[in-house]
Structures are given as C-alpha cells and as structure tokens.
Design a protein around this motif. Structure first.
Motif, short mmCIF file in Angstrom:
data_model
loop_
_atom_site.label_atom_id
_atom_site.label_comp_id
_atom_site.label_asym_id
_atom_site.label_seq_id
_atom_site.Cartn_x
_atom_site.Cartn_y
_atom_site.Cartn_z
N ASP A 16 0.81 -3.34 -9.16
CA ASP A 16 1.65 -2.90 -8.05
C ASP A 16 2.26 -4.10 -7.31
O ASP A 16 1.57 -5.06 -6.97
CB ASP A 16 0.77 -2.10 -7.08
N ARG A 35 3.31 3.12 3.86
CA ARG A 35 2.25 2.64 2.96
C ARG A 35 1.25 1.77 3.71
O ARG A 35 1.65 0.93 4.54
CB ARG A 35 2.84 1.93 1.74
N ASP A 70 1.56 0.02 -10.80
CA ASP A 70 2.52 0.33 -9.74
C ASP A 70 3.11 1.74 -9.93
O ASP A 70 3.84 1.99 -10.90
CB ASP A 70 3.64 -0.72 -9.79
N SER A 113 5.47 3.08 -8.34
CA SER A 113 6.94 3.07 -8.27
C SER A 113 7.53 2.73 -9.63
O SER A 113 8.56 3.28 -10.02
CB SER A 113 7.42 2.06 -7.22
N ARG A 147 2.00 6.75 -1.15
CA ARG A 147 2.95 6.39 -2.21
C ARG A 147 3.22 7.53 -3.19
O ARG A 147 4.02 7.34 -4.13
CB ARG A 147 2.40 5.19 -3.00
N ARG A 205 6.96 8.15 1.72
CA ARG A 205 6.02 8.25 0.60
C ARG A 205 6.74 8.16 -0.76
O ARG A 205 6.08 8.16 -1.80
CB ARG A 205 5.22 9.56 0.69
#
Ligand code: S3P
Length: 423
Positions: free
Chosen positions: A17, A190, A228, A230, A258, A308
């Motif tokens: 991440d 976060r 991660d 994302s 997240r 988020r």
C-alpha cells in the motif's frame, strides 16, 4: 457482460500500500531504534519520501522489498541545504511538512508541475497556527514551501477539508507540541497514521470524530505493508465486469476507511468475497475474490462514502460506462486537486471514446451501457487515469492508445505486467 470474449480465472498479489509505505518510512525515521518494513512499495511516490528522508540524514537500507530504517528519535533530522524534492507526491510533501515543522531549521520542499498546482494552504494554515513559520510560492498557497520549525503549540483543529494528508500532517506536528492536540473530522478519512503511531507507542486516542495526541517518543517496530486496495481496485473492476471471471487477490489491506470500492462493486451487482480475514500488526488484511457479473447496475454515490473511495473514482467511472442507465457521482470537489483535475480528465478522455458523460460542478454523470469506441487518449500524466483507461480498453475490447501511460510507476510499477499475467 463479456464484450471481448475474454474471461479471467486467476490469482494475483498486489504490491504494498502506497499510503502505508510513506507512513512506515516517516514514522520509523523519527522512532528510536531499527525498524524493519516488509513488503514496502517501491514506486516513484514512496521513493520520493525515501530520498527526502535520506537527505535529512536518516540511514535507510534496502534489501529486495525489505527496508531497514535506523531511527534516532523525534528531533533527529539534520539540516539539508538543498531543496527536498517530493516530485509528484502530495503525501510526501504534506506529511513531511508536519515533521519538519517540529525541526529547528529551515527546509525547502518542492515538487513537479502537477504538485505545484495542488493546494498547500490546507497544511500551511494549521501548521502555522502551531507556530511553524511557513512561506509558500505562488499566492502563498503552492509549493515550493519554506518551513522554519521548532517547538510547537498544541492546537484544537476542526478539519476544513476531508483529507487524510492534512490530518496526518497535523498529527506529525503534534508530536512536537507542548500539550494535547485535538483534531475533529466531519467525515472520517483514512486512519493509517493514527493506527501506526499507536503501534509505535504514540500517545494517541480516537473517540468518534475526536482525535487526541500528545508529544510522545516512538519506539522502532517491525511493519508488514498490506497489498494496496487502491491498486487492487483496477483488477477487481476488470474481473467484476467480465462475465464468468473469477479472480483471487491475495493479502489486500481492508481498512474500513478504504473499502468503499467493495461496497460500490457489490451495489453494481458484482459478487465479492473476503476470505481469510486477519489483523496484521495494526491493519486488517484478507484475500479478495471477485466474480464477473452478468451485467452491471448503475449507481448514485455521494457524501460520507467519498473519502473511502476517493482514489477509486476513475475506475468506478469505467464501470459506470458499462452499466446500463444513469450513474451520478457527487461531492467530488477534492478530485479537482489530485495529480490532475480528475473530473476534467475523466470526462474529457471518456468523451473521446464515445461515452455519454457530463461534468457537474462537484461530480460526474454517466449514461452507461452504450457502444464505446477505440481511439487516442491522454493520461494527463495521472497514474490512476492511465490505469482506468487501460482497464476500459480491456473491458471494451477496443484498441485504445494512451499517451504518457508510463506514469503508472507513480503507484503501481508492475501494473501492465500483472495485467498481462491474468489472461
Ligand atoms: C492519501 C490521502 C488521499 C489520497 C491520496 C493518498 C494519503 O488524499 O487521495 O492518494 O496517503 O493520506 P487526501 O487526504 O488529500 O484526500
């Protein structure tokens, strides 16, 4: 849906991440002792933090994906007479400014042309209230910024923007404060900094929207950086959009601040399973299994969920383009201050591909489920736009040429390689 006949039956692991990698380096650097960081993300942004810390006299040794940081305590940075270069990284600039505000010398931090258009007054205001002397470039709001730090006052601060970078900058500065700093968030962003500071022995308490933190010595620790979410979101979206697909993504961080993308995928009709859920040091981790949906449903999102999934908006827009009907995404004003103005970048590039999309004041409307076409598009040098457009081309099966696609190195250096590996 399966427009190109492709389907995925695969398993992958995603790199560490980005947000947590930056924090692990910074917090280890101001702790006492040797910290070991496992699964550190070696991407352009996190390397910017590493380079700045080395210039500030921190000894950091790198061995494969492990990093050893020799921390010397809260006020151990050495004066650096050059300019610290955050390059494209807002997290480097904003978080490091908090720590430098507690150091008794002058530092200068600058960045690339993208970072020079991103607002820094949001950190200058609270850090100045705490007693740091900060001078910025253009309009007193943009980098380069000059910081003269020292012993700081503790403050009570109501967050004006929903930003974890701003919150973290204040939390770091609060370590140099004379009593207790309190921060109030309207919408929770976060919370990796709060968790990690506590894990390193920081005196920090979180009660609903109030965070209290006192000056505290930090002690070195061993840290594992989860995958991660994302970065994983691009693969989750791709598997979710291709009918009959099954993709297992191992060891992904699922901190609740997240996981908006998982809620959105489910709402759009994608089945997502969280397997082997566990807690590693201070973050929740699991393996995520995604099943391709027969068809995607349009969505409406706004309000509390936005922080988020703030980095996932471009890829959510890709899914909306393939969901039959009208999707509306609102309260996205923060997107205008990312690596590019992401509202404009998405709208402008999607239009070139024949997608019916509209720019709203603080949002995006997409009328999805229609034919898309191939063409030449621009990443605007924004890593998440480049990856979203790539996934769009994989879902549509159209030939899409992306200008400046190599900018994915900012957060996800092996993105293209991983993408090829799952088919
Ligand atoms: C980040 C917070 C978010 C996010 C960025 C990383 C962080 O920015 O968009 O990619 O590591 O704290 P804001 O806090 O400014 O919304």
């Amino acid at each position: 849906m399966n427009r190109n006949g492709r389907r995925i039956k695969s398993q992958i692991e995603i790199l560490g991440d980005k947000s947590i990698s930056h924090r692990a380096l910074m917090i280890s650097s101001i702790s006492k002792g040797i910290s070991r960081i496992n699964n550190f993300l070696f991407s352009h942004d996190s390397i910017s933090t590493l380079n700045c810390l080395r210039k500030l006299g921190v000894r950091i040794e790198v061995d494969n994906e492990k990093v050893l940081v020799y921390g010397n305590g809260l006020s151990s940075f050495k004066f650096y007479e050059g300019v610290l270069d955050a390059r494209n990284s807002g997290t480097t600039m904003r978080l490091l400014s908090g720590i430098l505000s507690g150091h008794k010398f002058k530092s200068i931090i600058d960045g690339d042309t993208s970072l020079r258009r991103r607002p820094m007054d949001r950190i200058i205001k609270p850090l100045s209230l705490m007693g740091a002397k900060i001078f910025a470039g253009r309009e007193g709001k943009f980098c380069p910024i000059h910081i003269i730090g020292g012993k700081l006052n503790s403050i009570s601060y109501k967050m004006e923007v929903d930003s974890a970078q701003v919150k973290s900058s204040i939390l770091f500065a609060a370590l140099y404060g004379d009593s207790t700093t309190k921060i109030y968030e309207k919408i929770k962003t976060r919370d990796h900094t709060e968790r990690m500071l506590k894990y390193f022995g920081g005196k920090i308490e979180v009660n609903n929207e109030e965070i209290s933190i006192k000056s505290s010595e930090l002690i070195s620790r061993e840290v594992f950086i989860p995958g991660d979410i994302s970065s994983a979101s691009f693969f989750m979206a791709l598997a979710g959009a291709l009918k009959d697909s099954e993709l297992l993504i191992k060891n992904v961080g699922i901190n609740e601040t997240r996981t908006g993308i998982i809620d959105v995928l489910k709402e759009m009709g994608v089945e997502v399973e969280l397997l082997n859920v566990r807690e590693d040091s201070f973050e929740k981790i699991c393996d995520i299994k995604v099943y391709g949906a027969k068809e995607l449903k349009p969505i409406k999102i706004s309000g509390g969920i936005i922080p988020r999934l703030i980095d996932e908006i471009p890829i959510i827009c890709v899914l909306c383009a393939f969901a039959k009907g009208e999707s509306i995404l609102e309260n996205l004003s923060e997107l205008r201050y990312k690596e590019s103005d992401r509202i404009k970048s998405v709208v402008c590039e999607f239009k070139k591909l024949g997608i019916e999309i509209y720019e709203l004041d603080d949002g995006i409307k997409i009328v999805g489920g229609k034919e898309t076409k191939g063409g030449k598009v621009n990443s605007h040098n924004d890593h998440r736009i480049a990856m979203a457009l790539t996934i769009l081309s994989y879902i549509s099966g159209e030939n899409i040429e992306i200008l400046n696609s190599e900018c994915v190195d900012i957060s996800f250096p092996d993105f293209y390689h991983k993408l090829k590996s799952i088919f």
